[in-house]
Write a protein that holds these residues in place. Structure first.
Motif, PDB file in Angstrom:
ATOM      1  N   SER A 197      66.532  16.944  23.212  1.00 48.64           N
ATOM      2  CA  SER A 197      67.261  16.665  21.981  1.00 48.64           C
ATOM      3  C   SER A 197      66.760  17.582  20.877  1.00 48.64           C
ATOM      4  CB  SER A 197      67.097  15.196  21.554  1.00 48.64           C
ATOM      5  OG  SER A 197      65.737  14.878  21.344  1.00 48.64           O
ATOM      6  N   MET A 200      62.888  19.051  19.448  1.00 49.85           N
ATOM      7  CA  MET A 200      61.772  19.109  20.389  1.00 49.85           C
ATOM      8  C   MET A 200      61.155  20.504  20.392  1.00 49.85           C
ATOM      9  SD  MET A 200      62.997  16.861  23.667  1.00 49.85           S
ATOM     10  CE  MET A 200      63.129  15.074  23.547  1.00 49.85           C
ATOM     11  N   ARG A 238      57.881  15.845  21.543  1.00 52.47           N
ATOM     12  CA  ARG A 238      58.898  15.116  20.802  1.00 52.47           C
ATOM     13  C   ARG A 238      58.553  15.088  19.313  1.00 52.47           C
ATOM     14  NH1 ARG A 238      57.662  11.775  25.280  1.00 52.47           N
ATOM     15  NH2 ARG A 238      59.358  11.622  26.831  1.00 52.47           N
TER      16      ARG A 238
END
Length: 548
Positions: A197, A200, A238
């Motif tokens: 996503s 990242m 993340r």
């Protein structure tokens, strides 16, 4: 359809109307004579065994050498068109490059005329056939001079697809410590399946440190796969700081041109948002029509056009998009863009032989994926907010410039664009497709001087960066289209107040080239890591829009 055809690629002596996912600008010039930039008297003719005779400043017609190949291809290309290669020599290929550049290059009189017979590599010789002049900010004026394997190029232009994971990577910091982020994901792609996503951070590629490592060849290979079926191990971080590893296998991915479209209401105003990623006619035309049908029906108050990673595509699609923004009243009788060639053209398009005419604002389908009988929808707005980064290039910039040419207020939010008002015809010879700048585009007010890009803020007109708006860095902490995402939030704040919010740089006047360079930077960050010429070509290809 006139001057709308975008990737006019010259293959085997035929002009083929190709369209490409975010690539190419075009043109060819068919005159003879002229010369290089040397002012010294011409030396006597020179020849080498098996070579052609070179006399400085004298040029035979490029057609004399076209398709004479040291290693001629046989058979047909992937579209079934027979190759027109004939037996020739390396000298023939080099002399074709020399004459073709003299006939077609926008700055042909700034090329130093070197003896082709002194070169043993056609790509090395082609690299010499360009100007060494710089722009007002000190950038090379011609940063867009590259080659592509013809088979790969044909595959890309025919399908609009290319090998990737379906993740667009952005280099926030290109030198160690690097910061390589996921910018966005193509739906249904290997990256989407792996759970990647936006935001990242790439930590390792096949065990190679992506942050501080020195093995850029390994990083290039992993980040930019050559073909489908290549598998690499990645470690990502993340947004919350946690890390995970996954394997990504490349596939032939077709870009989704409208990555997101939405309508939202904030403080009583209705905003339309569209993230548009490529001007490829294979995919973009119908997607734009459908998206603007939705925005038109919603009766929005303001439009936010997100072009921050759009490297270009077909000029006809750019014209259609601009019409959809501005509407029939503002575009009626006005020109979207006019092409200007070198001084040998004399008003004639050297490829088609037709008189050069402006590209209008197209108000209907152009038969790529939408029939000409279908009228284009439009939100008919007097202003548009355009979200940009250094990867906003070519056809994206043509939209901004074309709308300014008819007095639509273009409010730029983000970072300086790449600066490419130029175009070319991708031309095949003997298995290599060559790209050399052959024209520039100007809007209805005859302006096309933005070789240093459009910067959000007032800048000296001599630098060409004259967009009102707010300077702000890309925000990888939020999803695209999220009203808390910094660029989108800034556009909304500006729409409500008429000023840039705190934390941005509102309309700051740039005091000169050095200030421009220091404030906005010189280079496209995607090129800082990718030193391999093959990778550079692919990255550069994403900055070309098709223009003829």
């Amino acid at each position: 359809m006139g001057i709308e055809v975008g990737i006019m690629t010259i293959f085997r002596g035929k002009t083929v109307d190709f369209a490409l996912a975010g690539l190419c600008s075009v043109m060819l010039l068919a005159a003879c004579g002229g010369g290089g930039s040397s002012s010294q008297s011409a030396p006597p003719p020179v020849s080498q065994p098996g070579g052609n005779v070179w006399t400085q400043g004298q040029f035979a017609a490029a057609s004399q050498f076209k398709d004479l190949c040291a290693a001629p291809r046989s058979g047909s290309d992937l579209n079934g068109n027979a190759f027109s290669d004939r037996a020739g020599t390396l000298s023939d290929e080099l002399f074709w490059l020399r004459s073709w550049s003299d006939e077609t290059y926008l700055w042909y009189n700034e090329i130093t005329d070197r003896n082709p017979n002194g070169f043993t590599d056609r790509l090395a010789y082609f690299d010499e056939l360009k100007t060494t002049a710089t722009t007002a900010s000190g950038n090379p004026r011609d940063r867009f001079h590259f080659t592509y394997d013809s088979e790969d190029w044909l595959r890309l232009t025919t399908s609009g697809a290319s090998a990737s994971y379906g993740a667009r990577f952005a280099l926030v910091a290109s030198s160690p410590p690097r910061d390589i982020r996921v910018a966005f994901i193509e739906p249904g792609s290997p990256a989407a399946t792996a759970g990647l996503s936006r935001g990242m951070k790439v930590i390792t590629v096949n065990g190679v440190d992506a942050v501080n490592g020195t093995d850029t060849n390994a990083l290039n290979a992993g980040l930019f796969p050559d073909g489908g079926g290549e598998t690499y191990a990645f470690e990502f971080q993340r947004l919350d700081g946690t890390r995970f590893t996954t394997s990504l296998t490349s596939a032939i991915v077709t870009a989704d041109p409208v990555n997101a479209v939405s309508v939202l209401t904030q403080n009583g105003r209705r905003y339309g948002y569209i993230h548009f990623t490529t001007f490829s006619p294979r995919t973009a035309e119908e997607a734009l029509f459908d998206a603007f049908d939705q925005l038109q029906a919603a009766n929005i108050d303001d439009l936010v056009l997100d072009l921050r990673y759009n490297g270009g595509g077909l000029l006809a699609i750019a014209s259609q998009l601009s019409y959809m923004v501005a509407g029939p009243d503002r575009t009626r009788g006005r020109n979207f863009e006019t092409l200007q060639f070198n001084n040998k053209a004399n008003g004639i398009n050297p490829v088609t032989g037709n008189r050069i005419t402006p590209t209008p604002f197209y108000s209907n389908g152009q038969n790529f994926t939408v029939a000409s009988s279908r009228s284009a929808p439009s939100v008919s707005k007097p202003r548009v907010f355009v979200l940009t980064t250094g990867r906003t290039c070519s056809a994206s910039e043509a939209v901004m410039n074309g709308l300014r040419g008819i007095d639509v207020d273009v409010i730029q939010i983000g970072e300086r664009t790449c600066g490419k008002p130029y175009g070319f015809y991708a031309t095949d010879n003997c298995g290599i497709t060559y790209f050399t700048i052959q024209f520039r585009g100007v809007n209805d007010k005859n302006f096309g001087d933005y070789a240093d890009g459009f910067a959000p803020g007032e800048a000296p007109s001599s630098l060409g960066d004259v967009m009102p708006g707010c300077q702000i860095s890309d925000d990888f902490g939020h999803a695209l289209g999220d009203t808390d995402e910094a660029l989108f939030a800034t556009a909304i704040a500006y729409a409500e107040t008429g000023t840039c919010p705190a934390g941005t740089v509102p309309n700051r006047k740039i005091d000169g080239p050095a200030d421009l360079a220091q404030t906005l930077g010189h280079t496209d960050p995607a090129l800082d890591l990718t030193r391999d010429p093959r990778i550079q070509a692919r990255e550069l290809a994403e900055t070309w829009d098709a223009r003829e």
